[in-house]
Design a protein around this motif. Structure first.
Motif, short mmCIF file in Angstrom:
data_model
loop_
_atom_site.label_atom_id
_atom_site.label_comp_id
_atom_site.label_asym_id
_atom_site.label_seq_id
_atom_site.Cartn_x
_atom_site.Cartn_y
_atom_site.Cartn_z
N PHE A 280 27.36 23.66 -17.86
CA PHE A 280 26.04 24.22 -18.18
C PHE A 280 25.31 23.34 -19.20
O PHE A 280 24.12 23.04 -19.04
CB PHE A 280 26.20 25.66 -18.68
CG PHE A 280 24.91 26.35 -19.02
CD1 PHE A 280 23.95 26.58 -18.04
CD2 PHE A 280 24.63 26.76 -20.32
CE1 PHE A 280 22.74 27.21 -18.35
CE2 PHE A 280 23.44 27.40 -20.64
CZ PHE A 280 22.48 27.62 -19.65
N VAL A 281 26.03 22.92 -20.23
CA VAL A 281 25.41 22.04 -21.23
C VAL A 281 24.92 20.75 -20.56
O VAL A 281 23.80 20.28 -20.82
CB VAL A 281 26.39 21.73 -22.39
CG1 VAL A 281 25.78 20.71 -23.35
CG2 VAL A 281 26.77 23.00 -23.13
N GLY B 196 32.67 32.75 -21.58
CA GLY B 196 31.29 32.28 -21.56
C GLY B 196 30.77 31.93 -22.92
O GLY B 196 29.59 31.64 -23.07
N TYR B 197 31.63 31.97 -23.93
CA TYR B 197 31.17 31.65 -25.29
C TYR B 197 31.71 30.33 -25.81
O TYR B 197 31.17 29.76 -26.74
CB TYR B 197 31.53 32.79 -26.26
CG TYR B 197 30.72 34.03 -26.03
CD1 TYR B 197 29.40 34.10 -26.45
CD2 TYR B 197 31.27 35.15 -25.40
CE1 TYR B 197 28.64 35.24 -26.24
CE2 TYR B 197 30.52 36.29 -25.18
CZ TYR B 197 29.20 36.33 -25.61
OH TYR B 197 28.45 37.46 -25.40
N SER B 198 32.83 29.89 -25.25
CA SER B 198 33.45 28.69 -25.80
C SER B 198 33.04 27.44 -25.01
O SER B 198 33.08 27.43 -23.78
CB SER B 198 34.98 28.83 -25.77
OG SER B 198 35.56 27.57 -26.03
N TYR B 199 32.68 26.42 -25.76
CA TYR B 199 32.31 25.15 -25.14
C TYR B 199 33.51 24.43 -24.55
O TYR B 199 33.36 23.40 -23.92
CB TYR B 199 31.57 24.27 -26.14
CG TYR B 199 30.27 24.88 -26.61
CD1 TYR B 199 29.08 24.67 -25.92
CD2 TYR B 199 30.22 25.72 -27.73
CE1 TYR B 199 27.89 25.25 -26.33
CE2 TYR B 199 29.04 26.30 -28.16
CZ TYR B 199 27.88 26.06 -27.46
OH TYR B 199 26.70 26.64 -27.87
N ALA B 200 34.69 24.97 -24.81
CA ALA B 200 35.87 24.38 -24.19
C ALA B 200 36.00 24.83 -22.73
O ALA B 200 36.72 24.21 -21.95
CB ALA B 200 37.13 24.76 -24.98
N VAL C 287 23.54 22.37 -33.17
CA VAL C 287 24.96 22.51 -32.88
C VAL C 287 25.75 22.79 -34.16
O VAL C 287 26.66 23.62 -34.18
CB VAL C 287 25.47 21.22 -32.19
CG1 VAL C 287 26.97 21.15 -32.20
CG2 VAL C 287 24.92 21.17 -30.76
N ILE D 141 31.07 26.16 -19.09
CA ILE D 141 30.07 26.05 -20.16
C ILE D 141 29.73 24.57 -20.40
O ILE D 141 28.57 24.21 -20.61
CB ILE D 141 30.59 26.74 -21.44
CG1 ILE D 141 30.75 28.25 -21.21
CG2 ILE D 141 29.68 26.47 -22.64
CD1 ILE D 141 29.45 28.98 -20.94
N GLN D 142 30.75 23.72 -20.32
CA GLN D 142 30.47 22.29 -20.44
C GLN D 142 29.51 21.83 -19.35
O GLN D 142 28.59 21.05 -19.59
CB GLN D 142 31.76 21.48 -20.36
CG GLN D 142 32.60 21.62 -21.60
CD GLN D 142 33.95 20.93 -21.46
OE1 GLN D 142 34.07 19.90 -20.82
NE2 GLN D 142 34.96 21.49 -22.06
#
Ligand SMILES: Cc1ncc(COP(=O)(O)O)c(C=O)c1O
Ligand SMILES: Cc1ncc(COP(=O)(O)O)c(C=O)c1O
Lengths: 495, 495
Positions: free
Chosen positions: A20-21, A9-13, A110, A17-18
């Motif tokens: 979510f963004v 839940g911390y990495s944008y990879a 960012v 999470i992508q």
């Protein structure tokens, strides 16, 4: 391994999470940005503090709330917020964020960098150095330098601090104990950050000397000279005068040429608080208002006000290159190592008293690039044009009385006199009644959500509560000005 | 009408502007966020300052650059920036922004509000009041209150300012001229913001008294007591001691119980700089490190450091409710009108010396909501686990020497001794040679773009340049720690 699961839940990879963004970007665009400029939406949904507390669902729990719920909370925050970019938000000296600036602001969040060393913020340091050259040339400083501050109050404090250091550099080590008293001068219409700062910087609020201003709120140069002489007679060193380009309430521009003559004569640091009015420097038509600014020692300019850079974007500029660093440097050995692989004069952190510093330049640079000098000036001119339009409209509409015969910056100040008070003798009691009108109308505006306009008294001039409309939003049109007038009549005629 | 055309490009209701928002969101996601945590990307593309100036295409023109070009410039800025969220960025006390916090940060930029009055920032004031209750209860203040500051340096200044006001409230008006001198105490390992602040606040840097610390960088309480007594003998009032929870270089936690005893005995304001280590309060396992913090008068905590809220998110908390306002209030009549339609005790702007203030709470509140208390604690614990792992690894790897036998916060400090210097007599000249190793390796790391780790000497302890690894990134794993060790050997063995 336990440690692996806690990294989820911390990495944008991570695809989730992508997603979510993407989801929250969409939500922000559709529910905050697009409706922002629509005059058919409300400028606020007023709730009393305790109701808002309940509405926002504040409590944080042991366990996470799911992402859908977070989006829902974002929606509530939007609903519980005022909309500064709304064409009927005329309450304060700022407006919505310019789309180009928003790009810079989002990217800033960012990149998440601290602007103290070139080592960790190479791009931002480079942009800052460039932007301060650009602003210096607007001001007319041949070799100026600057730093972004968390607000112009802070910039004004830095100016006082520099003035003190020039007056007596040993104070850096020795402090103010047992030194000859010093005073800071400002006009009675100038911003209150000077008093707050005088307290903070160890001068005490009584060290602030207020110079008289004329009926339009512009400093009276003769009184400045008298006050300086009085200080000297009392063995108080007058170290700085803060002139204003656009005062907060009346929008007055001081006569900088006269101020500069006096400051030079008495060797007083001349600081210009252009927090509000600095934007006129961008316009060939309007820059005459800051004539003489190049003779000052320092300037504060909130580019997040009239120019629409996101909050905060407060430039502080000083004429003498290197002076900020002389005054503030401490060269912490853990941060400003001399043995780096680049020229460490690019480590600009010692220009200020902050250590970590948020990046405020990117949003400005991208905006300015994307608009170009001309459009940056045209934006300001348009606001002035609307101010002229509204002023004329108020002059010709029954029940309105302007505080000043002409507007100076895009502040338009006026009373609304409801029918029951018209044509009466203007006694103290009558003015007292008039002073109750603006707060009452403002309350109704807020409850209805139709407009936001500030009001305030101006005790230094003996004026009771009056409205102050601020024009800063480039999407505002004449129809919005017409609406203000109609709405005030609408909400206030029975008062 | 001329004024209409100049309004184009400002409203998010325009389809082209909506498209631009979509385009730049996508660019940011794909080119900055997603690659951020990929260990196969570089942590930086180093360029010398003059090369970067050229690369960034700085110049602003009369005319606008088109939107595609703006996107291109955004790409360049990304390429010219360091990546704090990269698992090999271990250089500073911060990391990448948490995705939930990013949501709050982006929304903040859109809402573009100034947190001074409830009138214009109802949601943010409400969130701040809630968050400071939450943080107060973490600290153990029964009725604490707070404000977000632009950095913990600023928070530490506010603490000094409050201490001075408690010591002598008349200084608010009278200033420091001709008052009895005062001193501020801190340990020799504590942050340099105190010295910079002493200059700024009118005390002068010589008013800062440094208390000795032990071999692990923790303040020696006995020396604190001696220094306080010495001040009193010299008729200097010791107004404040700043204790540290997590010093910048060694990560030391002072013994707060002993400090509190002494501060109470001598009526000295006890401020805790938990800028770096404050996050341990979130963990049931680790909060013992801040034992006694509830006995302090104020606390500074940078939640943008170990907890990953976006820069900046600096909480300043004070035990006595109302004290911030007592010390700072000026009640500007244009902002803090008493005749509003809500309870104006919600207008919190007079808690600080700023006027406009950027909203730093939303990104924190959304993150904390979205993670929950447990995960907020687990994140810190994971960083400590990795610090333990790296410490053990360094102990057992030839050529590395730890500065401290145990880590305290997640700072791991060590020298790398290249083969040519091993097994030699450790003379002053030898240490001088060792001191050149870290800068040389760091230069190679930067040119290669493989890792970012800070180094510094520690003159107060007579230590030459050593590496300081900082662990704060929740995506870091043991493999990243292994990589650090291998890469340092790789880059440094020939030195
Ligand atoms: C004329 C003037 N100067 C200074 C300031 C202070 O700026 P800031 O709110 O950024 O501290 C203001 C604020 O509105 C202002 O109007
Ligand atoms: C222990 C400590 N205190 C205070 C500060 C200052 O915080 P800021 O950079 O937010 O001003 C730092 C900065 O790293 C720090 O490490």
């Amino acid at each position: 391994m336990a440690s692996q699961s806690t990294s989820q839940g911390y990495s944008y990879a991570e695809p989730e999470i992508q997603q979510f963004v993407k989801d929250f970007s969409k939500l922000i665009l559709n529910e905050a940005l697009i409706p922002q400029t629509d005059p058919n939406t409300k400028v606020l949904n007023f709730r009393q503090p305790l109701d808002l507390q309940k509405f926002l669902d504040l409590e944080i729990y042991e366990e996470p709330v799911p992402r859908e719920k977070l989006l829902e909370l974002g929606r509530k925050v939007i609903d519980g917020s005022i909309v500064p970019g709304h064409p009927r938000f005329l309450n304060q000296l700022y407006t919505g964020v310019d789309p180009y600036s928003l790009f810079g602001a989002w990217l800033t969040e960012v990149l998440n960098c601290n602007v103290h060393t070139y080592e960790v913020s190479p791009a931002m340091v480079t942009l800052e150095n460039y932007i301060f050259k650009k602003i210096s040339s607007l001001i007319g400083y041949p070799d100026g330098e600057g730093i972004f501050c968390p607000g112009s109050s802070f910039s004004n404090l830095i100016a006082i601090h520099l003035a003190r250091f020039r007056h007596n550099p040993t104070l850096k080590e020795k402090g103010l104990f047992s030194c000859e008293p010093m005073v800071i001068l400002k006009s009675e219409d100038a911003h209150y950050s000077v008093e707050k700062g005088a307290n903070f910087l160890g001068f005490g609020t009584e060290s602030v000397v207020k110079v008289k201003s004329d009926d339009r709120g512009r400093v009276i140069p003769e009184d400045l000279e008298i006050k300086i002489q009085q200080c000297k007679q009392k063995k108080c060193a007058p170290i700085m005068f803060m002139a204003s380009c656009g005062t907060t309430v009346l929008g007055s521009f001081d006569d900088l040429e006269s101020v500069a003559d006096i400051c030079k004569r008495y060797n007083v640091w001349m600081h210009v608080d252009a927090a509000w009015g600095g934007g006129v420097m961008l316009s060939d038509k309007l820059k005459y208002l800051t004539k003489g600014i190049e003779r000052s020692d320092s300037v504060a300019w909130n580019i997040h006000k009239m120019s629409g850079a996101g909050i905060q974007c407060s430039a502080f500029v000083v004429k003498e290159k290197g002076f900020l660093e002389k005054c503030n440097a401490y060269r912490a050995e853990y941060l400003f190592q001399p043995d780096k692989i680049y020229d460490t004069s690019f480590d600009i952190g010692d220009r200020t008293i902050q250590c970590g510093r948020k990046n405020d330049v990117l949003k400005l640079w991208l905006m300015w690039k994307g608009r170009g000098d001309k459009a940056m000036g045209a934006r300001i001119e348009k606001a002035f044009d609307l101010a002229a339009y509204l002023t004329e409209k108020l002059k010709s509409t029954e029940g309105f009385r302007l505080v000043l015969p002409e507007f100076q910056c895009t502040n338009i100040s006026f009373w609304y006199i409801p029918p029951r008070l018209r044509g009466k003798q203007e006694t103290t009691e009558w003015w007292e009644e008039v002073g109750k009108v603006a707060p009452a109308i403002k309350g109704r505006m807020m409850l209805k959500g139709s407009i936001m306009i500030s009001y305030q008294p101006l005790s230094s001039k003996g004026l009771v509560n009056f409205f102050r409309v601020i024009i800063a939003n480039p999407v505002c049109e004449r129809s919005d000005m017409d609406f203000i007038v109609d709405e005030i009549i609408n909400l206030g005629q029975d008062l």
